[in-house]
Motif scaffolding. Structure first.
Motif, short mmCIF file in Angstrom:
data_model
loop_
_atom_site.label_atom_id
_atom_site.label_comp_id
_atom_site.label_asym_id
_atom_site.label_seq_id
_atom_site.Cartn_x
_atom_site.Cartn_y
_atom_site.Cartn_z
N TYR A 35 -6.06 1.22 2.32
CA TYR A 35 -4.62 0.98 2.10
C TYR A 35 -4.13 0.20 0.66
O TYR A 35 -3.25 0.86 0.04
N VAL A 38 -4.84 2.69 -2.49
CA VAL A 38 -3.79 3.77 -2.52
C VAL A 38 -2.45 3.13 -3.02
O VAL A 38 -1.63 3.66 -3.78
N TYR A 39 -2.15 2.17 -2.45
CA TYR A 39 -0.81 1.40 -2.55
C TYR A 39 -0.75 0.89 -4.23
O TYR A 39 0.40 1.27 -4.76
N ASN A 46 -0.19 4.64 3.00
CA ASN A 46 -1.02 5.82 3.42
C ASN A 46 -1.16 5.68 5.10
O ASN A 46 -2.22 5.62 5.37
N HIS A 49 -4.29 7.12 7.08
CA HIS A 49 -5.52 6.47 6.78
C HIS A 49 -6.19 6.21 8.02
O HIS A 49 -7.63 6.55 8.08
N GLU A 90 -4.61 14.52 0.40
CA GLU A 90 -3.56 14.13 -0.75
C GLU A 90 -3.31 15.36 -1.67
O GLU A 90 -2.11 15.51 -2.11
N TYR A 94 0.54 15.43 -0.42
CA TYR A 94 1.02 14.18 -1.14
C TYR A 94 1.34 14.82 -2.66
O TYR A 94 2.45 14.53 -3.25
N SER A 111 2.77 11.18 5.21
CA SER A 111 1.47 10.38 5.83
C SER A 111 1.65 10.13 7.21
O SER A 111 0.71 10.21 8.00
N PHE A 206 -8.51 8.34 -3.45
CA PHE A 206 -8.47 8.77 -1.80
C PHE A 206 -9.86 8.94 -1.36
O PHE A 206 -10.06 8.40 -0.17
#
Length: 303
Positions: A35, A38-39, A46, A49, A90, A94, A111, A206
């Protein structure tokens, strides 16, 4: 001074629950780090996840049962499968959004949709029944200095999680792409201007996040059995990431250990019904007292 029988029992229970809490917390840490990775790059949580965790668990299950592979090969297949699935999500869900708008809220919404899509793909294709992984991971009891007993599974999951977290730290601190990820966590646009292939970097992030989720999926499948909604447990890993500070990898680990210990100590000395109450109580308390988490810092939108 020797302990009486009651005190010895309480002390043994404490040791046992601490080990169980460290084991559960280390698995949460693998998921929470995904987490936070990605953040730290894209500034959105996300929520798909948990789907990568489920994918890892099912890939491992079918490689063990259908192809008869050993746990090592099945685990490698699960890690690669979940990592590639994360990269695919992704690219499909995304990437088109982030190329059109810098507003990360849209990726957050996407997400949530992808989480439901992944879960229902498993429900529709293979059914929603519970499945147990073959007994390839030892679960026998282990005596600890005659004071307490724990499961070999808990010790193995703790050791495995520590090994992968150390491996991640080495990757981030000693490799070219690790340096690029750390640079992008400060400013993604500047990293791109300095020659970093941003799309490839995001794919690597990712892939690593999906790989770590798959490890958690394998261990949680053994602990709780495997089913399409197992990914919902990543909510607690997300809580751990928030407590530690979203975007902070050390914070994700510390928050996960705190959460794992809190859950197991509550179950051991109060009641298992208090586990969720304590987890989300800690979340609310953190957001009230320190909204950025233990190790987090206030950041703006990355554009």
């Amino acid at each position: 001074m020797s302990l009486n029988t009651s005190d010895a029992f309480q002390f043994g229970t404490l040791i046992q629950q601490v080990i169980n809490g460290l084991s559960l917390g280390s698995v949460y840490a693998l998921i929470a780090v995904g987490y936070s990775l990605v953040y730290s790059i894209l500034l959105f949580s996300n929520f798909a996840h948990g789907g990568f965790l489920v994918i890892g668990g099912y890939v491992c299950y079918y490689l063990l049962n259908s192809l008869g592979l050993n746990i090592w090969l099945a685990s490698v297949g699960a890690l690669v499968g979940a990592g590639l699935s994360a990269v695919f999500v992704e690219r499909v869900a995304y990437k088109p959004i982030r190329e059109r708008t810098p507003v990360t809220l849209y990726m957050l919404i996407a997400s949530m949709g992808m989480s439901i899509v992944i879960e229902n793909i498993f429900v529709v294709t293979i059914g929603g029944r519970f499945r147990a992984l073959p007994p390839v991971i030892p679960t026998r009891s282990v005596d600890i200095l005659g004071m307490a007993t724990t499961s070999a599974f808990d010790l193995l999951s703790l050791a495995t999680s520590i090994a992968f977290l150390i491996g991640l730290q080495i990757f981030l601190s000693k490799t070219k792409w690790g340096l690029a990820i750390r640079a992008a966590s400060y400013n993604l646009r500047t990293a791109g201007l300095m020659g970093v292939n941003v799309n490839r970097l995001i794919s690597i992030v990712f892939f690593v996040a999906g790989l770590l989720a798959a490890i958690g999926g394998i261990f949680l499948s053994v602990r709780y059995t495997l089913y399409p909604q197992l990914g919902a447990i990543t909510t607690k890993a997300f809580v751990a990431a928030v407590i530690g500070g979203l975007g902070s990898l050390p914070g994700a680990v510390v928050g996960s250990i705190i959460l794992g210990l809190a859950e197991m100590l509550a179950a051991g000395f109060l009641s298992s019904q208090f586990r969720d109450l304590i987890v989300f109580g800690l979340l609310i308390a953190t957001l009230i007292v320190r909204p950025t988490g233990l190790f987090g810092k206030s950041v703006g939108e990355k554009v």
